[in-house]
Design an enzyme around this catalytic site. Structure first.
Site, PDB file in Angstrom:
ATOM      1  N   SER A 133       0.790  -1.232   0.000  1.00  0.00           N
ATOM      2  CA  SER A 133       0.000   0.000   0.000  1.00  0.00           C
ATOM      3  C   SER A 133       0.819   1.277   0.000  1.00  0.00           C
ATOM      4  CB  SER A 133      -0.966   0.009   1.181  1.00  0.00           C
ATOM      5  OG  SER A 133      -2.024  -0.893   0.947  1.00  0.00           O
ATOM      6  N   SER A 155      -9.917   1.121   2.435  1.00  0.00           N
ATOM      7  CA  SER A 155     -10.496   0.414   1.295  1.00  0.00           C
ATOM      8  C   SER A 155      -9.510   0.289   0.148  1.00  0.00           C
ATOM      9  CB  SER A 155     -11.759   1.133   0.799  1.00  0.00           C
ATOM     10  OG  SER A 155     -12.269   0.516  -0.363  1.00  0.00           O
TER      11      SER A 155
END
Length: 396
Positions: free
Chosen positions: A94, A197
């Site tokens: 991420s 998310s």
């Protein structure tokens, strides 16, 4: 993908950590009074942390013009494996979100899109919601779009790899990942809460492609990797698997003493994609955040906008593709460091930086331990001690 974060921020990702570690680490900063890096202290913190994981650990710390980089362990768990090196590649997970966010902010600055416009202005049929999230909300995880990962892999967070073993090589189009996510009702309406998310960044990847007419891979290369001088970073093609060049092997613990580690090298890059697919080195990641803070990739106004952090209700702050954490440095306990963490299906990466770009640390380790083979409290303490040693100075 997402995983273990420093204790000041772990709750944001549903994990645990000991905030008391702040006092332990902050009392022993790895710097001399001159501001030069204390490599002996950093090495000691690395040794402590590496001693709690069977895999490799890679780290690079910067203080102004001074740089310390080191590696511990082997590239794989094979008996004949070579020693890890600081320049080995890893999936940064991420941390990719910060790169994608930089592209979106650039497009906003060019007038190609508007952060406060609803998604439906650009991709009208993508999300089946009456109330459409804005681009800003997608960047900030306040859009209310369910995360596809726990839906597709419900056992993963608890260490059950059944679905992973069955499906980790499967190819998915971005629209298919979104289709998985929207099986569930949104946890809240746009702008009414905060919930991490991966799906939101899958959507942003499609938005970049729609607005530019080019692949996300192309835009990352042209807008981020090349300007920032990331010579060892790439965004894999959809039809490839594995990791190019020297790299540490990513593992996930299985909980099975007879076969304790699952090699996740062959995970389909389409499952990581815009939410976590970039492959890089700890040095290149530091270069990226340096370029993010020095005006190479974003204007000062854009960086300020991206770091208008809001409290997520977890003790962790989040802006637009950037997280903010406080580690309790002795000279300025309230100082916030920007960065991100990443889970690359095995590889775990954490990267945090002072706003002036002077103090940086990026580290990555190769085993996602979901079964607490090592004492979790000791692991978090050693991790936080290493991160704090790299960020806190006695003369700042």
């Amino acid at each position: 993908m997402r995983k273990r974060m420093i204790p000041a921020a772990v709750a944001a990702l549903g994990l645990v950590g000991a905030l008391a570690v702040t006092q332990i680490a902050a009392a022993d900063p790895a710097r001399h009074d001159t501001g030069r890096l204390d490599t002996e202290a950093l090495q000691a913190r690395l040794d402590d942390f590496a001693g709690l994981t069977a895999g490799s650990v890679l780290v690079e710390v910067r203080d102004g013009d001074d740089t310390w980089s080191e590696a511990a362990g082997n590239r794989s768990l094979d008996e004949d494996a070579r020693r890890a090196r600081p320049g080995d590649r890893v999936r940064i997970g991420s941390v990719t979100k910060s790169m994608v966010a930089a592209v979106v902010l650039q497009l906003d600055g060019e007038g190609v899109l508007d952060l406060d416009a609803p998604l439906s202005d650009y991709l009208p049929d993508l999300l089946p919601y009456e109330r459409q999230p804005t681009i800003r909300q997608l960047l900030a995880h306040t859009a209310g779009v369910p995360d596809w990962v726990p839906i597709a892999y419900p056992g993963l967070e608890n260490g059950d790899l059944t679905e992973v073993r069955e499906d980790y090589r499967s190819h998915y189009e971005p629209e298919e990942l979104i289709a998985i996510a929207i099986q569930e009702e949104p946890p809240f309406g746009p702008g009414e809460g905060w919930s991490y998310s991966n799906t939101g960044y899958v959507v942003l990847g499609l938005l970049i492609e729609e607005r530019t007419g080019h692949s996300l891979r192309h835009e990352l290369q042209e807008r981020v990797f090349e300007p920032a001088g990331l010579d060892h970073t790439y965004f894999p093609r959809d039809d490839t698997a594995g990791i190019r060049g020297p790299h540490s092997v990513p593992y996930i613990t299985t909980g099975d003493p007879a076969d304790p580690y699952f090699d996740a090298t062959a995970v389909s890059n389409t499952q990581l994609g815009a939410s976590g697919g970039a492959v890089s080195t700890v040095g290149d990641v530091n270069d990226f955040y340096d370029a993010l803070t020095d005006g190479t990739l974003l204007t000062a106004e854009q960086l300020a906008e991206a770091t208008e952090f809001t409290d997520t209700g977890t003790g962790f702050q989040y802006g637009l593709g950037l997280g903010g954490v406080q580690v309790g440095c002795p000279d300025d306990p309230e100082e916030v460091f920007l960065g991100h963490v990443g889970d690359g299906m095995g590889h775990q990466t954490q990267s945090f930086h002072s706003f002036d770009g002077e103090r940086q640390i990026t580290l990555s380790w190769s085993i996602d331990d979901k079964h607490a083979y090592n004492d979790p409290a000791a692991f978090d303490e050693a991790l936080f001690a290493l991160l704090t040693a790299g960020l806190c100075g006695t003369d700042s």
